[in-house]
Every structure is written in C-alpha cells, then in structure tokens.
Write a protein that holds these residues in place. Structure first.
Motif, short mmCIF file in Angstrom:
data_model
loop_
_atom_site.label_atom_id
_atom_site.label_comp_id
_atom_site.label_asym_id
_atom_site.label_seq_id
_atom_site.Cartn_x
_atom_site.Cartn_y
_atom_site.Cartn_z
N UNK A 71 0.93 -1.17 -0.02
CA UNK A 71 0.06 0.04 -0.01
C UNK A 71 0.97 1.09 -0.07
N UNK A 72 1.13 1.69 -1.29
CA UNK A 72 2.07 2.88 -1.34
C UNK A 72 1.40 4.25 -1.18
N UNK A 73 1.83 5.12 -0.29
CA UNK A 73 1.01 6.11 0.02
C UNK A 73 1.71 7.49 -0.57
N UNK A 74 2.96 7.34 -1.03
CA UNK A 74 3.56 8.67 -1.55
C UNK A 74 2.81 9.22 -2.58
N UNK A 99 0.83 8.52 -10.21
CA UNK A 99 1.06 7.64 -11.33
C UNK A 99 0.24 6.39 -11.25
N UNK A 100 0.03 5.59 -10.33
CA UNK A 100 -1.05 4.52 -10.29
C UNK A 100 -2.35 5.05 -10.78
N UNK A 138 2.74 14.09 -12.62
CA UNK A 138 2.70 15.48 -13.08
C UNK A 138 3.89 16.11 -13.01
N UNK A 139 4.63 16.28 -14.16
CA UNK A 139 5.92 16.65 -14.18
C UNK A 139 6.09 18.46 -14.28
N UNK A 140 4.76 19.05 -14.07
CA UNK A 140 4.62 20.43 -14.23
C UNK A 140 4.26 20.92 -12.75
N UNK A 141 4.29 20.02 -11.69
CA UNK A 141 3.79 20.51 -10.29
C UNK A 141 5.18 21.27 -9.90
N UNK A 142 4.73 22.44 -9.36
CA UNK A 142 6.00 23.37 -8.98
C UNK A 142 6.00 23.25 -7.61
N UNK A 143 7.30 23.22 -6.85
CA UNK A 143 7.18 23.10 -5.11
C UNK A 143 6.76 24.22 -4.72
N UNK A 144 6.51 24.01 -3.41
CA UNK A 144 5.93 25.22 -2.72
C UNK A 144 6.95 26.15 -2.34
N UNK A 145 6.81 27.19 -2.45
CA UNK A 145 7.67 28.20 -1.92
C UNK A 145 7.55 28.60 -0.39
#
Length: 73
Positions: free
Chosen positions: A3-6, A12-13, A19-26
């Motif tokens: 049971x992967x929760x990352x 992906x599953x 989502x390679x366009x996700x921006x890290x939160x400042x």
C-alpha cells in the motif's frame, strides 16, 4: 502489492503518469537570500532565528559566526 501512499506514486497509479509540471511550494528565503522550498533541509540559528539552507551551513558558520574549520594535526 504494498500500500504505497507517496503522492507521486499514487498519482502515477491513478493517472498512468506523473505530473511533471507541479511546482514546489515556496517557503521563504534563507540568510543568504536563497529561495527555500517546502521540503528543503534548513537550520535555524537559535540566537537570532535566522534560517539557513543546510547546504549553506558551513558558509554561515564561517561568515557570520566566525567559526574556523581546520584539520587536526
């Protein structure tokens, strides 16, 4: 299957791709003016509350606190 929760694995599953366009939160800026993003490793100086990225800790200790790094003879 485990049971992967990352969040990325879950995405992906679910969708078949990340989502390679996700921006890290400042999060803010450190003592040296470097951008700090959510999840970055930081060190807080308890004497003044300054935040320093962990990768810049040695520079902070030398430049601000006057530490000297030497090799033992």
């Amino acid at each position: 299957m485990a049971n992967l929760k990352h969040p990325k694995v879950t995405e992906i599953l679910k969708t078949g791709y990340a989502n390679l366009n996700a921006q890290p939160e400042y999060f803010g800026t450190d003592y040296f003016g470097n951008e700090v993003l959510k999840g970055d490793s930081v060190v807080i100086d308890p004497s003044n509350g300054e935040m320093v990225l962990e990768v810049n800790l040695e520079d902070y200790l030398i430049e601000v606190k006057g530490f000297q790094f030497k090799t033992a003879d």
